[in-house]
Design a protein around this motif. Structure first.
Motif, PDB file in Angstrom:
ATOM      1  N   PRO A 240       0.811  -1.225   0.000  1.00 18.06           N
ATOM      2  CA  PRO A 240       0.000   0.000   0.000  1.00 18.06           C
ATOM      3  C   PRO A 240       0.840   1.268   0.000  1.00 18.06           C
ATOM      4  N   VAL A 241       2.007   1.230   0.635  1.00 15.71           N
ATOM      5  CA  VAL A 241       2.830   2.437   0.646  1.00 15.71           C
ATOM      6  C   VAL A 241       3.442   2.671  -0.733  1.00 15.71           C
ATOM      7  N   LYS A 242       3.778   1.597  -1.457  1.00 15.04           N
ATOM      8  CA  LYS A 242       4.299   1.772  -2.812  1.00 15.04           C
ATOM      9  C   LYS A 242       3.214   2.309  -3.735  1.00 15.04           C
ATOM     10  N   THR A 243       2.003   1.793  -3.592  1.00 11.85           N
ATOM     11  CA  THR A 243       0.886   2.293  -4.387  1.00 11.85           C
ATOM     12  C   THR A 243       0.663   3.781  -4.131  1.00 11.85           C
ATOM     13  N   LEU A 244       0.737   4.164  -2.875  1.00 15.84           N
ATOM     14  CA  LEU A 244       0.576   5.574  -2.512  1.00 15.84           C
ATOM     15  C   LEU A 244       1.665   6.422  -3.145  1.00 15.84           C
ATOM     16  N   VAL A 245       2.925   5.987  -3.015  1.00 22.17           N
ATOM     17  CA  VAL A 245       4.048   6.772  -3.544  1.00 22.17           C
ATOM     18  C   VAL A 245       3.935   6.933  -5.052  1.00 22.17           C
ATOM     19  N   LEU A 246       3.584   5.875  -5.764  1.00 21.24           N
ATOM     20  CA  LEU A 246       3.458   5.974  -7.217  1.00 21.24           C
ATOM     21  C   LEU A 246       2.372   6.962  -7.617  1.00 21.24           C
ATOM     22  N   SER A 247       1.303   7.055  -6.826  1.00 26.16           N
ATOM     23  CA  SER A 247       0.278   8.057  -7.120  1.00 26.16           C
ATOM     24  C   SER A 247       0.824   9.465  -6.879  1.00 26.16           C
ATOM     25  N   MET A 248       1.699   9.614  -5.900  1.00 24.12           N
ATOM     26  CA  MET A 248       2.314  10.914  -5.616  1.00 24.12           C
ATOM     27  C   MET A 248       3.277  11.333  -6.722  1.00 24.12           C
ATOM     28  N   LEU A 249       3.807  10.358  -7.455  1.00 24.47           N
ATOM     29  CA  LEU A 249       4.783  10.634  -8.511  1.00 24.47           C
ATOM     30  C   LEU A 249       4.141  10.704  -9.885  1.00 24.47           C
ATOM     31  N   ALA A 250       2.850  10.894  -9.949  1.00 22.82           N
ATOM     32  CA  ALA A 250       2.177  11.030 -11.247  1.00 22.82           C
ATOM     33  C   ALA A 250       2.781  12.190 -12.027  1.00 22.82           C
ATOM     34  N   ALA A 251       3.022  11.968 -13.321  1.00 25.09           N
ATOM     35  CA  ALA A 251       3.617  13.028 -14.149  1.00 25.09           C
ATOM     36  C   ALA A 251       2.690  14.235 -14.259  1.00 25.09           C
ATOM     37  N   ASP A 252       1.385  13.989 -14.291  1.00 21.57           N
ATOM     38  CA  ASP A 252       0.402  15.062 -14.337  1.00 21.57           C
ATOM     39  C   ASP A 252       0.134  15.524 -12.902  1.00 21.57           C
ATOM     40  N   PRO A 253       0.456  16.761 -12.568  1.00 20.98           N
ATOM     41  CA  PRO A 253       0.274  17.226 -11.185  1.00 20.98           C
ATOM     42  C   PRO A 253      -1.170  17.154 -10.713  1.00 20.98           C
ATOM     43  N   HIS A 254      -2.128  17.235 -11.645  1.00 24.19           N
ATOM     44  CA  HIS A 254      -3.537  17.182 -11.251  1.00 24.19           C
ATOM     45  C   HIS A 254      -3.960  15.791 -10.801  1.00 24.19           C
ATOM     46  N   GLN A 255      -3.177  14.785 -11.132  1.00 22.75           N
ATOM     47  CA  GLN A 255      -3.525  13.421 -10.766  1.00 22.75           C
ATOM     48  C   GLN A 255      -2.892  12.981  -9.440  1.00 22.75           C
ATOM     49  N   ARG A 256      -2.118  13.824  -8.834  1.00 20.29           N
ATOM     50  CA  ARG A 256      -1.506  13.472  -7.549  1.00 20.29           C
ATOM     51  C   ARG A 256      -2.492  13.695  -6.399  1.00 20.29           C
ATOM     52  N   PRO A 257      -2.386  12.887  -5.352  1.00 22.52           N
ATOM     53  CA  PRO A 257      -3.213  13.146  -4.174  1.00 22.52           C
ATOM     54  C   PRO A 257      -2.772  14.426  -3.479  1.00 22.52           C
ATOM     55  N   THR A 258      -3.631  14.993  -2.680  1.00 20.28           N
ATOM     56  CA  THR A 258      -3.241  16.136  -1.868  1.00 20.28           C
ATOM     57  C   THR A 258      -2.402  15.655  -0.685  1.00 20.28           C
ATOM     58  N   SER A 259      -1.742  16.567  -0.037  1.00 23.56           N
ATOM     59  CA  SER A 259      -0.946  16.196   1.134  1.00 23.56           C
ATOM     60  C   SER A 259      -1.835  15.643   2.249  1.00 23.56           C
ATOM     61  N   GLU A 260      -3.058  16.134   2.356  1.00 28.55           N
ATOM     62  CA  GLU A 260      -3.980  15.603   3.366  1.00 28.55           C
ATOM     63  C   GLU A 260      -4.369  14.163   3.054  1.00 28.55           C
ATOM     64  N   GLN A 261      -4.573  13.863   1.773  1.00 31.60           N
ATOM     65  CA  GLN A 261      -4.883  12.484   1.394  1.00 31.60           C
ATOM     66  C   GLN A 261      -3.689  11.563   1.642  1.00 31.60           C
ATOM     67  N   VAL A 262      -2.486  12.065   1.358  1.00 29.89           N
ATOM     68  CA  VAL A 262      -1.274  11.292   1.635  1.00 29.89           C
ATOM     69  C   VAL A 262      -1.189  10.993   3.126  1.00 29.89           C
ATOM     70  N   LEU A 263      -1.426  12.008   3.929  1.00 37.06           N
ATOM     71  CA  LEU A 263      -1.372  11.831   5.378  1.00 37.06           C
ATOM     72  C   LEU A 263      -2.409  10.822   5.853  1.00 37.06           C
ATOM     73  N   GLY A 264      -3.626  10.915   5.336  1.00 38.19           N
ATOM     74  CA  GLY A 264      -4.664   9.976   5.728  1.00 38.19           C
ATOM     75  C   GLY A 264      -4.284   8.541   5.407  1.00 38.19           C
ATOM     76  N   SER A 265      -3.685   8.328   4.225  1.00 37.32           N
ATOM     77  CA  SER A 265      -3.268   6.988   3.838  1.00 37.32           C
ATOM     78  C   SER A 265      -2.133   6.476   4.707  1.00 37.32           C
ATOM     79  N   LEU A 266      -1.168   7.338   5.011  1.00 37.38           N
ATOM     80  CA  LEU A 266      -0.053   6.914   5.860  1.00 37.38           C
ATOM     81  C   LEU A 266      -0.521   6.614   7.281  1.00 37.38           C
ATOM     82  N   ARG A 267      -1.477   7.381   7.774  1.00 37.21           N
ATOM     83  CA  ARG A 267      -2.037   7.084   9.095  1.00 37.21           C
ATOM     84  C   ARG A 267      -2.702   5.709   9.102  1.00 37.21           C
ATOM     85  N   GLN A 268      -3.405   5.417   8.011  1.00 36.94           N
ATOM     86  CA  GLN A 268      -4.064   4.118   7.922  1.00 36.94           C
ATOM     87  C   GLN A 268      -3.021   2.993   7.856  1.00 36.94           C
TER      88      GLN A 268
END
Length: 331
Positions: free
Chosen positions: A261-289
């Motif tokens: 799950p952490v790799k899946t999250l990181v790959l979404s953060m590294l999307a080439a299109d900036p509009h397709q990246r999660p927000t920092s709040e979404q990243v935080l929510g996923s890491l908390r989970q």
């Protein structure tokens, strides 16, 4: 400086040197950042950095600024501005992880702490603009190590004050350039810096994704990818731009399984299109989970690709009246 005794130099950054120092009245240890002002332009930079620090407020994962004082340079017409901040005994995040070899759960919690700090900054409309392991410090004075994010707002301070932002970003191979997002590094590589939009929340998320990948791999603290043509190490964003079909997922976080799950999250953060990246709040929510941390602030994990957010630049508000803050012997 009569209140402090300098113990040692801790490092040197773009805007000044940082020292470890003891306060004489109570023996407490602090980090002192010395900014040398020898022109009006540099004075404006210092004022804006202080205002950025003041705007952020207190948070456990943000390096706290407690005092500012000035002194004249020795036999020179310069002014030294000293910022008094938290001292972080654990050093930088990458050095702490490589030197102390903490267990995987501790590493993940430190990365969650980092996301906490970034999400907090974004919630205060402050973009870091230069996220990298050197700007993530570890306070190791308590029972558990705690992340403290430093040097936020540098990019906007630099840009607003007429400093050469391109020179700042295009540093040496181990500098800030490696953590740039594709939308920043692309125009720089094409020598069209005027087309770059600096210091966005989405660029911070990309840099945070690279930091997580590099720290979890532990094979290197620098997020390189081999160039498909010559095998030479290059910045991840640079390879993504020059070779769009490159299998980034196969080359990053090789210690993690494809279903991680952490790799899946990181790959979404590294999307080439900036509009397709999660927000920092979404990243935080996923890491908390992932880490089982408390869900403070009702921040939710990323359960599906986010809707494209508006692609805007968030600036730190700057007062027009520069006389409102003299920086002389007061907080």
């Amino acid at each position: 400086m009569e209140k402090y005794t300098i113990i040692q130099e801790l490092g040197q950054g773009t805007f000044g040197k940082v020292y470890k120092a003891d306060r004489e009245e109570d023996g407490s240890t602090h980090a002192l950042k010395c900014l040398t002002v020898d022109s009006i332009d540099k004075g404006q930079v210092v004022l804006k950095e202080i205002r950025a620090l003041q705007q952020v407020g207190e948070h456990p994962n943000i390096l706290q600024f407690s005092e500012v004082f000035t002194e004249n340079g020795l036999n020179t017409p310069t002014l030294n501005v000293w910022l008094v901040m938290d001292y972080c005994s654990g050093g930088t995040l990458d050095r702490f992880v490589s030197g102390s070899n903490p267990d995987p759960a501790t590493v993940l919690q430190l990365l969650c702490d980092t996301a906490e700090g970034v999400a907090y900054l974004h919630g205060r409309n402050v973009v870091h603009g230069a996220l990298k392991p050197d700007n993530i410090l570890i306070d190791n004075s308590g029972k558990l190590p705690i992340v403290k994010i430093a040097d936020f707002g540098i990019a906007r301070v630099c840009e607003q004050s007429g400093w050469d932002i391109n020179s700042y970003y295009m540093q040496t191979a181990v500098g800030t350039r490696l953590y740039l997002s594709p939308e920043i590094i692309g125009p720089l590589l094409a020598q069209r810096p005027g087309q770059v939009t600096y210091a966005t929340k989405t660029a911070d998320v990309f840099a945070l994704g690279l930091i997580i990948a590099a720290i979890l791999d532990r094979t290197t603290v620098t997020p390189f990818l081999p160039d498909p043509v010559n095998g030479q190490p290059k910045a991840v964003a640079e390879v993504m731009i020059t070779h769009p079909g490159y299998p980034v997922a196969d080359m990053l976080m090789t210690s993690e399984s494809p279903e991680s799950p952490v790799k899946t999250l990181v790959l979404s953060m590294l999307a080439a299109d900036p509009h397709q990246r999660p927000t920092s709040e979404q990243v935080l929510g996923s890491l908390r989970q992932i880490t089982g941390s408390s869900d403070r602030g009702n921040i939710q994990p990323l359960s599906s690709p986010p809707s494209p957010p508006p692609y805007t630049v968030v600036e730190v508000p700057v007062e027009e009246n520069t006389e409102a803050l003299t920086c002389k012997d007061r907080q």
